[in-house]
Design a protein around this motif. Structure first.
Motif, mmCIF file in Angstrom:
data_model
loop_
_atom_site.group_PDB
_atom_site.id
_atom_site.type_symbol
_atom_site.label_atom_id
_atom_site.label_comp_id
_atom_site.label_asym_id
_atom_site.label_seq_id
_atom_site.Cartn_x
_atom_site.Cartn_y
_atom_site.Cartn_z
ATOM 1 N N PRO A 1 42.954 46.888 31.736
ATOM 2 C CA PRO A 1 41.499 46.965 31.977
ATOM 3 C C PRO A 1 40.771 45.814 31.298
ATOM 4 O O PRO A 1 41.107 45.413 30.171
ATOM 5 C CB PRO A 1 41.124 48.319 31.357
ATOM 6 C CG PRO A 1 42.382 49.126 31.424
ATOM 7 C CD PRO A 1 43.503 48.153 31.190
ATOM 8 N N LEU A 2 39.769 45.282 31.967
ATOM 9 C CA LEU A 2 39.036 44.126 31.455
ATOM 10 C C LEU A 2 38.060 44.537 30.368
ATOM 11 O O LEU A 2 37.475 45.630 30.390
ATOM 12 C CB LEU A 2 38.272 43.448 32.593
ATOM 13 C CG LEU A 2 39.125 42.833 33.702
ATOM 14 C CD1 LEU A 2 38.232 42.288 34.810
ATOM 15 C CD2 LEU A 2 40.019 41.732 33.158
ATOM 16 N N GLY A 3 37.864 43.627 29.430
ATOM 17 C CA GLY A 3 36.875 43.828 28.392
ATOM 18 C C GLY A 3 35.509 43.331 28.833
ATOM 19 O O GLY A 3 35.344 42.751 29.905
ATOM 20 N N THR A 4 34.549 43.529 27.972
ATOM 21 C CA THR A 4 33.183 43.096 28.280
ATOM 22 C C THR A 4 33.130 41.588 28.491
ATOM 23 O O THR A 4 33.654 40.815 27.693
ATOM 24 C CB THR A 4 32.237 43.482 27.137
ATOM 25 O OG1 THR A 4 32.273 44.905 26.966
ATOM 26 C CG2 THR A 4 30.813 43.046 27.439
ATOM 27 N N GLY A 5 32.514 41.185 29.612
ATOM 28 C CA GLY A 5 32.343 39.762 29.897
ATOM 29 C C GLY A 5 33.552 39.077 30.471
ATOM 30 O O GLY A 5 33.538 37.853 30.652
ATOM 31 N N GLN A 6 34.606 39.807 30.801
ATOM 32 C CA GLN A 6 35.817 39.181 31.324
ATOM 33 C C GLN A 6 35.890 39.289 32.847
ATOM 34 O O GLN A 6 35.310 40.199 33.450
ATOM 35 C CB GLN A 6 37.064 39.839 30.720
ATOM 36 C CG GLN A 6 37.287 39.527 29.252
ATOM 37 C CD GLN A 6 38.606 40.112 28.760
ATOM 38 O OE1 GLN A 6 39.004 41.213 29.136
ATOM 39 N NE2 GLN A 6 39.291 39.365 27.891
ATOM 40 N N VAL A 7 36.628 38.363 33.441
ATOM 41 C CA VAL A 7 36.909 38.415 34.876
ATOM 42 C C VAL A 7 38.399 38.199 35.081
ATOM 43 O O VAL A 7 39.053 37.505 34.305
ATOM 44 C CB VAL A 7 36.113 37.352 35.662
ATOM 45 C CG1 VAL A 7 34.630 37.645 35.609
ATOM 46 C CG2 VAL A 7 36.410 35.949 35.162
ATOM 47 N N ARG A 8 38.913 38.844 36.143
ATOM 48 C CA ARG A 8 40.303 38.627 36.528
ATOM 49 C C ARG A 8 40.305 37.757 37.775
ATOM 50 O O ARG A 8 39.597 38.060 38.749
ATOM 51 C CB ARG A 8 41.009 39.954 36.781
ATOM 52 C CG ARG A 8 42.508 39.810 36.916
ATOM 53 C CD ARG A 8 43.303 41.112 37.000
ATOM 54 N NE ARG A 8 42.577 42.316 36.887
ATOM 55 C CZ ARG A 8 42.525 43.098 35.805
ATOM 56 N NH1 ARG A 8 43.180 42.736 34.710
ATOM 57 N NH2 ARG A 8 41.838 44.216 35.807
ATOM 58 N N VAL A 9 41.102 36.699 37.747
ATOM 59 C CA VAL A 9 41.092 35.718 38.830
ATOM 60 C C VAL A 9 42.493 35.599 39.422
ATOM 61 O O VAL A 9 43.481 35.471 38.683
ATOM 62 C CB VAL A 9 40.622 34.335 38.324
ATOM 63 C CG1 VAL A 9 40.652 33.313 39.448
ATOM 64 C CG2 VAL A 9 39.232 34.429 37.713
ATOM 65 N N ALA A 10 42.566 35.660 40.744
ATOM 66 C CA ALA A 10 43.804 35.326 41.444
ATOM 67 C C ALA A 10 43.874 33.805 41.553
ATOM 68 O O ALA A 10 43.104 33.187 42.279
ATOM 69 C CB ALA A 10 43.824 35.964 42.829
ATOM 70 N N VAL A 11 44.762 33.201 40.797
ATOM 71 C CA VAL A 11 44.841 31.743 40.708
ATOM 72 C C VAL A 11 45.424 31.187 42.004
ATOM 73 O O VAL A 11 46.433 31.663 42.506
ATOM 74 C CB VAL A 11 45.717 31.320 39.511
ATOM 75 C CG1 VAL A 11 45.757 29.803 39.395
ATOM 76 C CG2 VAL A 11 45.202 31.945 38.227
ATOM 77 N N ARG A 12 44.770 30.174 42.549
ATOM 78 C CA ARG A 12 45.271 29.501 43.741
ATOM 79 C C ARG A 12 45.732 28.081 43.429
ATOM 80 O O ARG A 12 46.503 27.502 44.180
ATOM 81 C CB ARG A 12 44.190 29.483 44.819
ATOM 82 C CG ARG A 12 43.811 30.872 45.314
ATOM 83 C CD ARG A 12 44.991 31.583 45.976
ATOM 84 N NE ARG A 12 45.548 30.791 47.043
ATOM 85 C CZ ARG A 12 45.055 30.754 48.277
ATOM 86 N NH1 ARG A 12 43.998 31.482 48.583
ATOM 87 N NH2 ARG A 12 45.623 30.011 49.201
ATOM 88 N N ALA A 13 45.234 27.487 42.358
ATOM 89 C CA ALA A 13 45.690 26.162 41.931
ATOM 90 C C ALA A 13 45.419 26.047 40.431
ATOM 91 O O ALA A 13 44.411 26.564 39.944
ATOM 92 C CB ALA A 13 44.978 25.051 42.690
ATOM 93 N N ALA A 14 46.319 25.376 39.715
ATOM 94 C CA ALA A 14 46.193 25.229 38.266
ATOM 95 C C ALA A 14 46.356 23.769 37.881
ATOM 96 O O ALA A 14 47.321 23.116 38.300
ATOM 97 C CB ALA A 14 47.236 26.081 37.537
ATOM 98 N N GLY A 15 45.423 23.243 37.110
ATOM 99 C CA GLY A 15 45.518 21.873 36.647
ATOM 100 C C GLY A 15 46.590 21.720 35.578
ATOM 101 O O GLY A 15 46.811 22.622 34.765
ATOM 102 N N ILE A 16 47.264 20.566 35.578
ATOM 103 C CA ILE A 16 48.293 20.265 34.578
ATOM 104 C C ILE A 16 47.750 19.221 33.627
ATOM 105 O O ILE A 16 47.177 18.215 34.050
ATOM 106 C CB ILE A 16 49.574 19.730 35.228
ATOM 107 C CG1 ILE A 16 50.021 20.636 36.383
ATOM 108 C CG2 ILE A 16 50.688 19.610 34.206
ATOM 109 C CD1 ILE A 16 51.227 20.096 37.128
ATOM 110 N N ASN A 17 47.943 19.447 32.322
ATOM 111 C CA ASN A 17 47.520 18.501 31.303
ATOM 112 C C ASN A 17 48.706 18.131 30.420
ATOM 113 O O ASN A 17 49.729 18.822 30.410
ATOM 114 C CB ASN A 17 46.389 19.099 30.463
ATOM 115 C CG ASN A 17 45.128 19.307 31.279
ATOM 116 O OD1 ASN A 17 44.495 18.359 31.713
ATOM 117 N ND2 ASN A 17 44.769 20.562 31.512
#
Length: 866
Positions: A125-141
């Motif tokens: 369960p999410l906490g206050t102010g959080q969002v759950r995101v289905a990632v479609r692309a992730a940057g590499i550093n």
């Protein structure tokens, strides 16, 4: 006969459909090869080969009995099947938990140990102010590279930014809604799901792909915060941006120009053409790999210097940058691998301000949120544009990280994360009322949770099993519609797609339809080709065209091993399936989902395999091809969908049976699999034999020359893997590592691999102290197989006493720790430096968070001198 053509490959994607069609030639010729061994050679040219190169390649093929060759930039490549998840193959996430996993480092600090790990916390369960995101692309550093190589002790978690779709919001979140496309700073984003602070995300601008959005957050936020908040860069001022061809550097150049500043930039010499393309002329650019940039900028500014330096270098490069600052100048340190004392800088350089900063800890979530809004306005107005992006499937993350570690890139690299299929959407299955189509439909309902199916076949509701199938799927909780349509008819396919209920939009396509019309190559006819081609190839093209505008999460085509391996009498079928394989690559190049599974034989007879007699199956089994039970095949379907490669093969191969065949009778495509099997057998034998328990045991049974050869093979194999080669022949025994393409980060990985393989503790400078593979093999042999020591000397005598005392001593944990430290200190007194960690000098986590490629290379080069 030599047949040449340009095939569709990952580095040469199809752009106009012509090459996709040409790829069918490959499948046709494979069948011709299987019918006429030794008569056909398929040569795939890249357009750069001259007559001498082609002649040499053909000679190579004949000598090594290779039926297929590809020429790429002067290199000869041959096709091989390899097991998924080994060598250069991809990473497969767990099918049973398709969302709760991500990539992380496990075990030895090498890029090969970046593996899927479970992360059930992303479903909590999410906490206050959080969002759950289905990632479609992730940057590499670069932080991801150094964490993967264990250079940040205790730090795990790969991926710090990305883009995707919000799937859940926590209490108090009002600015973000479920279904929003967002980009931002994510926590551990190399997986299907992530949880982050709602303040750290912003809407994806209209018209942007997820790949473009994932490349923006860290680079532009870091540059914006440094130049505006900290440096206060104003119109008319000047700024020197180091490593300007990287993600942060490219962002900083755009931002500085937007602010009205004059821009000077550095980059490695090989990337100066990129600087030129960015509009930075020769007067305003210099090398980031030597100190001449100080004189270049000094001369260009008539001795005044610049107002701001955005720094990503270290050591004397920092000193030179400080000397370039005019009165009131500011040096902003992003990387912090060479942090200076601000008070000392102020004393040594009056009027100059020095500040090291970290985006996340210094700016904080509220400021990051406001900056995202400010940047969004500039992107919308066209004042800023995303950097150049190269994307890789998540399954090839190791390859992407290795590419980044060798500084081969400009702009940003991102990982494409497979989309999850929406259970409430509709999945369309062609051949849906057939044997395989029905099994796939049931599997999607049972395992994937799909609730809406559109099953398409020529007969539709009139097919014999359709009513029973619909009833069965309905009992499992699915809503099923069965339609009669000819998917070779483009209009019919368009109407099917348009008629899907908008309440349950199309989320996936499975093209399982196909027909056979077998005949040897010389008996093929236009009618036979058209019949097979229409059901498989034309239908696939129609489905592609009718759905290209839709946000599908799955587009799966049922291909055949005939298109990969060739099959006597099935040239038309092989060609049609090779087309589907190429179409999958084409779709992925366009940013669309696409996978073409080259199936072997299913155990359950279908409309296309029911004619096979027991004798046919026995013959196939003797050749190493086994029929797969349906449950195994369906699990492989899941794995193929999550794998990320556009053209996986799912074939039941009996590798032992293949290995038992004469070498000259084995298809070249399978040689890597049998070599792996023989190697595994040898390793098992070595592990169970008392005289050869482990590497040291094996070496003890060999002569010195044999020991050297064994260790040389180990070094060359590991070096080839680090460089991304599958053939150890790419690593010559006496060619210096730097000439082979090794740099600091690849040297770290090779050292880590050799340390893991030998059990030795090897110093960080080990590779560059031994310039060739042969020299390393000599050193390893001396350590693993030392000549019997002369114990007559006093030191060795004392060591024998110590060894005897230790054998009688059973210390507690505290005493054991003290003893280990004393022994370690003695060992290091014999060495040439202070104690190191297992991977050399460590870096604090904040030091790499915003570090650029040039800065990290400069830091590592100080630790790994040549």
């Amino acid at each position: 006969m030599v047949v040449t053509h340009g095939a569709v490959t990952a580095d040469r994607p199809a752009e106009d459909g012509v090459q996709v069609g040409d790829a069918a030639v490959w499948g046709l010729v494979r069948s011709a090869q299987s019918e006429n061994p030794g008569r056909f050679l398929l040569l795939d040219l890249d357009g750069e080969a001259n007559a001498d190169t082609v002649r040499a390649a053909v000679t190579h093929a004949v000598e090594r009995d290779e039926p297929q060759l590809a020429l790429r930039a002067g290199r000869v490549l041959v096709p091989r099947l390899v097991r998924a998840g080994t060598g250069g193959a991809g990473l497969v996430g767990p099918v049973e938990q398709p969302a709760a996993w991500r990539l992380d480092t496990v075990g030895t600090a090498t890029l090969d140990n970046v593996v899927p790990v479970p992360c059930p916390e992303v479903l909590e369960p999410l906490g206050t102010g959080q969002v759950r995101v289905a990632v479609r692309a992730a940057g590499i550093n670069f932080r991801d590279v150094v964490v993967s190589l264990g250079m940040v002790p205790g730090q795990t978690g790969l991926g710090g930014e990305g883009a995707g779709v919000v799937v859940d919001i926590g209490p108090g979140v009002t600015d973000v809604a479920v279904g929003d496309r967002v980009m931002g700073v994510f926590d551990q984003s190399f997986g299907p799901l992530t949880v982050t602070d709602a303040r750290l995300v912003a809407p994806v601008p209209d018209g942007w792909s997820f790949q473009q959005a994932a490349a923006v957050p860290v680079a532009f936020l870091t540059a914006w915060y440094g130049l505006t908040d900290l440096a206060g860069l104003r119109p008319g001022q000047s700024v020197l941006i180091h490593a300007a061809t990287g993600g942060v550097g490219m962002a900083a150049v755009q931002i500085a120009r937007h602010l009205g500043a004059e821009v000077y930039a550095t980059a490695s010499p090989g990337k100066h053409t990129v600087l030129e393309a960015m509009g930075i002329d020769q007067v305003h650019r210099a090398s980031s790999r030597d100190l001449d940039f100080e004189y270049v900028v000094r001369e260009a500014t008539d001795g005044r210097g610049v107002d701001v330096v955005l720094n990503s270098l270290a050591g004397p490069f920092v000193d030179a940058s400080l000397r370039l600052l005019a009165d009131g100048g500011r040096l902003l340190e992003m990387g912090k691998t060479d942090i200076r004392d601000p008070e000392r800088i102020a004393a040594e350089h009056p009027g100059v301000r020095y500040e090291a900063y970290d985006l996340i800890s210094d700016a904080g979530p509220d400021r990051i949120g406001r900056m995202l809004d400010e940047l969004a306005e500039l992107f919308a107005s066209g004042d800023l544009v995303p950097p150049p992006v190269r994307s890789w499937p998540l399954s090839r993350a190791r390859e992407a990280l290795r590419h980044l570690s060798q500084a081969k890139h400009t702009g940003k690299l991102v990982l494409d994360v497979p989309a999850r299929v929406d259970p409430e959407g509709t999945v369309l299955i062609t051949g849906g009322t057939g044997t395989l189509g029905g099994q796939v439909a049931e599997h999607l309902v049972r395992t994937w949770g799909i609730r809406h199916l559109l099953l398409v076949s020529r007969s539709g509701p009139d097919s014999p099993a359709s009513k029973e199938l619909a009833l069965h799927l309905g009992e499992l909780g699915a809503e099923v519609r069965i339609a009669a349509a000819d998917v070779a008819d483009a209009t019919a396919v368009a109407e099917l797609v348009a008629g899907i209920d908008p309440a349950h939009p199309l989320t996936g396509v499975v093209h399982a339809a196909g027909v056979l019309d077998d005949a040897v190559v010389t008996s093929q006819s236009p009618e036979r080709l058209a019949r097979v081609w229409g059901a498989k190839t034309t239908a696939a093209s129609n489905l592609h065209a009718a759905t290209a505008h839709l946000p599908l999460a799955m587009f799966v085509m049922f291909s055949s091993a005939a298109g990969v391996m060739g099959s006597p009498g099935q040239a038309n079928y092989a060609a049609a399936n090779a087309f589907c394989d190429a179409l999958a690559s084409h779709r992925q190049h366009l940013g669309l989902p696409g996978v073409s599974v080259a199936w072997g034989l299913w155990a359950e007879a279908s409309g296309m395999t029911g004619h096979l007699a027991e004798a046919d199956l026995a013959r196939m089994a003797r050749s190493g091809i086994a029929a797969m039970p349906s449950d195994q095949a369906l699990r492989l379907l899941d794995a193929a969908c999550w794998h990320g490669d556009p053209q996986p093969a799912a074939v039941g191969l009996d590798v032992r049976a293949l290995s038992a065949q004469p070498a000259d009778a084995l298809p070249a495509l399978l040689r890597a699999l049998t070599a792996d099997a023989r190697g595994a057998t040898a390793r098992r034998t070595a592990a169970t034999g008392a005289p050869a328990a482990g590497l040291v045991g094996r070496l003890a049974a060999l002569t010195p020359d044999e020991q050297h050869r064994e260790l040389l093979n180990l070094v060359r194999t590991q070096a080839a893997a680090v460089l991304g080669h599958t053939d150890t022949g790419a690593v010559d025994s006496y060619t210096p590592f730097k000439d082979l393409g090794f740099d600091s980060l690849t040297a770290v990985e090779l050292r880590n691999r050799l340390a893991a393989a030998t059990g030795l503790r090897l110093p960080a400078t080990f590779i560059f102290r031994h310039p060739t593979s042969s020299a390393i093999a000599d050193d390893l042999r001396e350590q693993l197989c030392p000549v019997a020591a002369d114990t007559s000397g006093p030191v060795f005598g004392e060591l024998e006493k110590l060894e005897g005392a230790m054998a009688r001593f059973v210390p507690d944990d505290q005493a054991r720790g003290r003893l280990a430290k004393r022994l370690e200190a003695l060992l290091w007194r014999l060495g040439d430096g202070a104690p190191e960690t297992a991977v050399g000098r460590t870096v604090d986590d904040g030091a790499v968070e915003a570090a650029s490629d040039d800065e990290l290379f400069a830091f590592i080069d100080r630790e790994l001198p040549s």
